[in-house]
Design a protein around this motif. Structure first.
Motif, PDB file in Angstrom:
ATOM      1  N   THR A 221      32.277  41.273  44.046  1.00 35.17           N
ATOM      2  CA  THR A 221      32.555  42.229  42.971  1.00 35.17           C
ATOM      3  C   THR A 221      32.938  41.463  41.718  1.00 35.17           C
ATOM      4  O   THR A 221      33.285  40.282  41.777  1.00 35.17           O
ATOM      5  CB  THR A 221      33.691  43.191  43.371  1.00 35.17           C
ATOM      6  OG1 THR A 221      34.813  42.413  43.807  1.00 35.17           O
ATOM      7  CG2 THR A 221      33.265  44.105  44.493  1.00 35.17           C
ATOM      8  N   PRO A 222      32.887  42.117  40.555  1.00 35.82           N
ATOM      9  CA  PRO A 222      33.195  41.410  39.310  1.00 35.82           C
ATOM     10  C   PRO A 222      34.553  40.726  39.354  1.00 35.82           C
ATOM     11  O   PRO A 222      35.528  41.270  39.882  1.00 35.82           O
ATOM     12  CB  PRO A 222      33.165  42.532  38.267  1.00 35.82           C
ATOM     13  CG  PRO A 222      32.246  43.548  38.843  1.00 35.82           C
ATOM     14  CD  PRO A 222      32.472  43.506  40.323  1.00 35.82           C
ATOM     15  N   ALA A 223      34.616  39.542  38.777  1.00 35.21           N
ATOM     16  CA  ALA A 223      35.830  38.727  38.874  1.00 35.21           C
ATOM     17  C   ALA A 223      36.956  39.227  37.990  1.00 35.21           C
ATOM     18  O   ALA A 223      38.128  38.955  38.260  1.00 35.21           O
ATOM     19  CB  ALA A 223      35.505  37.276  38.510  1.00 35.21           C
ATOM     20  N   HIS A 224      36.632  39.958  36.937  1.00 36.46           N
ATOM     21  CA  HIS A 224      37.649  40.293  35.941  1.00 36.46           C
ATOM     22  C   HIS A 224      38.055  41.761  35.997  1.00 36.46           C
ATOM     23  O   HIS A 224      38.451  42.324  34.988  1.00 36.46           O
ATOM     24  CB  HIS A 224      37.141  39.934  34.544  1.00 36.46           C
ATOM     25  CG  HIS A 224      36.802  38.481  34.402  1.00 36.46           C
ATOM     26  ND1 HIS A 224      37.768  37.507  34.240  1.00 36.46           N
ATOM     27  CD2 HIS A 224      35.614  37.836  34.438  1.00 36.46           C
ATOM     28  CE1 HIS A 224      37.182  36.326  34.157  1.00 36.46           C
ATOM     29  NE2 HIS A 224      35.876  36.490  34.271  1.00 36.46           N
ATOM     30  N   CYS A 225      37.944  42.375  37.165  1.00 43.26           N
ATOM     31  CA  CYS A 225      38.353  43.773  37.253  1.00 43.26           C
ATOM     32  C   CYS A 225      39.098  44.025  38.559  1.00 43.26           C
ATOM     33  O   CYS A 225      38.995  43.274  39.526  1.00 43.26           O
ATOM     34  CB  CYS A 225      37.143  44.702  37.142  1.00 43.26           C
ATOM     35  SG  CYS A 225      36.080  44.717  38.589  1.00 43.26           S
ATOM     36  N   TRP A 226      39.858  45.110  38.546  1.00 38.19           N
ATOM     37  CA  TRP A 226      40.487  45.614  39.749  1.00 38.19           C
ATOM     38  C   TRP A 226      39.444  46.341  40.592  1.00 38.19           C
ATOM     39  O   TRP A 226      38.459  46.858  40.063  1.00 38.19           O
ATOM     40  CB  TRP A 226      41.597  46.603  39.379  1.00 38.19           C
ATOM     41  CG  TRP A 226      42.817  45.965  38.785  1.00 38.19           C
ATOM     42  CD1 TRP A 226      42.982  45.511  37.509  1.00 38.19           C
ATOM     43  CD2 TRP A 226      44.052  45.733  39.461  1.00 38.19           C
ATOM     44  NE1 TRP A 226      44.242  44.998  37.342  1.00 38.19           N
ATOM     45  CE2 TRP A 226      44.930  45.129  38.526  1.00 38.19           C
ATOM     46  CE3 TRP A 226      44.511  45.983  40.755  1.00 38.19           C
ATOM     47  CZ2 TRP A 226      46.229  44.767  38.861  1.00 38.19           C
ATOM     48  CZ3 TRP A 226      45.799  45.622  41.088  1.00 38.19           C
ATOM     49  CH2 TRP A 226      46.652  45.019  40.153  1.00 38.19           C
ATOM     50  N   GLN A 227      39.667  46.352  41.899  1.00 37.09           N
ATOM     51  CA  GLN A 227      38.838  47.136  42.809  1.00 37.09           C
ATOM     52  C   GLN A 227      39.738  48.127  43.547  1.00 37.09           C
ATOM     53  O   GLN A 227      40.815  47.750  44.003  1.00 37.09           O
ATOM     54  CB  GLN A 227      38.166  46.254  43.854  1.00 37.09           C
ATOM     55  CG  GLN A 227      37.391  45.071  43.325  1.00 37.09           C
ATOM     56  CD  GLN A 227      37.159  44.069  44.441  1.00 37.09           C
ATOM     57  OE1 GLN A 227      36.899  44.438  45.590  1.00 37.09           O
ATOM     58  NE2 GLN A 227      37.255  42.792  44.122  1.00 37.09           N
ATOM     59  N   VAL A 228      39.299  49.370  43.668  1.00 41.05           N
ATOM     60  CA  VAL A 228      40.033  50.372  44.437  1.00 41.05           C
ATOM     61  C   VAL A 228      39.188  50.785  45.631  1.00 41.05           C
ATOM     62  O   VAL A 228      38.020  51.165  45.460  1.00 41.05           O
ATOM     63  CB  VAL A 228      40.350  51.617  43.587  1.00 41.05           C
ATOM     64  CG1 VAL A 228      41.284  52.549  44.356  1.00 41.05           C
ATOM     65  CG2 VAL A 228      40.979  51.239  42.269  1.00 41.05           C
TER      66      VAL A 228
END
Length: 352
Positions: free
Chosen positions: A194-201
């Motif tokens: 998943t993108p490195a610069h974001c939170w994942q929920v």
């Protein structure tokens, strides 16, 4: 004697049970219709509800960290995705956010949490254009809700040249990632990159067919440990009860993941049947869904009032569809994929 209790008109709209209880054939939610997952259900039923969980959720955070290949320090537990949405919106306000960027059509709690705190909304076009780069909180959902398509913002965030925006919170809602049936990134039992610069929920209760258990978790981007501390401080004690802990621990069981992966083949078959049924009814299906749900305009698009009346008629026959007006798609319904018996019930009821 007072009348029945009613929700305020401002209450967010959701699928699932309503004042009439649970529909016999409920197309209005995106829960895995192959569920409940036997292993996860057993774990929830066996949970020890006589004791508090560990308030730090040490073992659970270690397990989730290993599952995602990150340090346990980057795991934040939440009492469902909606609870986390409100909590990270509160964090954005603390950081000085005044505007929230949303997909063109999205889960209503993103906007509801922002508006409850007086934040302005910037909504993208359907192609993803127009997301405000300076919005202090930015949301994406992949596959998207309610259309089930790849989210254009998430595609941008995945680009190798993208390094994030300083001071901006990006949040990728992965609610339906384990229920992706088509295209790149179909679920294999482990989370994809998943993108490195974001939170994942993450909300595994949907994939496990156990949406009544409110439990979710977030994975923080590297270097966001200070934000993790703030989010933990914003939470009540024990955001997860024993049953939520049991659900998330079961999510890490290889046998449970094998069940999820195996269920996708069944869902693909049921989805193909359901799409054919809608086409036979003359409904205009919105193309591009990769998930276990899709949107359509019944009968080519009756006006919203007429559609609401027909949906109420269906509800009286034990069938519930999700009106998409609150998603910004008036005249449309969203249909979670259900077994052939439920599809046949819809066919017969709509004809009546």
């Amino acid at each position: 004697m007072s009348g029945p209790l009613r929700w305020s008109a401002a209450a967010p709209e959701h699928g699932g049970p309503d004042a009439m209880g649970a529909a016999l054939h409920d197309f209005s939610t995106n829960s895995n219709a192959c569920g409940p997952c036997p292993g996860a259900l057993h774990a929830v039923r066996a949970a020890d509800a006589t004791r508090y969980p560990d308030p730090a959720y040490t073992a659970l955070r270690e397990g989730l960290g290993a599952f995602h290949g990150v340090a346990p320090r980057r795991i934040v537990l939440a009492g469902g995705a909606s609870e986390f949405i409100h909590r990270i919106t509160a964090l954005a306000v603390q950081k000085g956010c005044v505007q929230v960027a949303l997909p063109a059509h999205s889960y209503g709690d993103y906007a509801q949490a922002a508006q409850a705190r007086g934040l302005a909304l910037a909504r993208a076009g359907e192609a993803g254009a127009g997301l405000a780069g300076l919005a202090g909180l930015q949301w994406a959902c992949d596959p998207s809700s309610p259309l089930g398509r790849p989210d254009p913002a998430a595609h941008v965030w995945h680009a190798p040249a993208d390094g994030g925006v300083p001071g901006v919170l990006r949040v990728l809602d992965c609610a339906y990632a384990p229920l992706r049936l088509e295209g790149p990134g179909a679920w294999t039992g482990r989370p994809a990159t998943t993108p490195a610069h974001c939170w994942q929920v993450w909300t595994p209760n949907k994939a496990l067919g156990l949406t009544g258990v409110r439990a979710a978790y977030a994975v923080a981007p590297a270097g966001a440990e200070g934000q993790v501390d703030t989010l933990v401080a914003l939470a009540p004690s024990w955001p997860l009860g024993a049953h939520g802990v049991a659900l998330l621990q079961a999510w890490l069981d290889p046998a449970v993941q094998q069940w999820v992966v195996g269920s996708l083949a069944t869902l693909r078959d049921w989805k193909a049947r359901q799409l054919a049924l809608c086409a036979g009814l003359g409904w205009a299906v919105r193309a591009g869904s990769q998930a276990n749900y899709f949107c359509a305009r019944p009968d080519g698009g009756p006006d919203p009032q007429s559609l609401a009346e027909r949906l109420a008629g269906l509800r009286g026959q034990g069938i519930k569809l999700r009106d998409c007006t609150s998603f910004g798609l008036p005249g449309h319904v969203r249909l979670g994929v259900l077994p052939p018996a439920s599809q046949q019930a819809l066919l017969q009821a709509w004809g009546r």
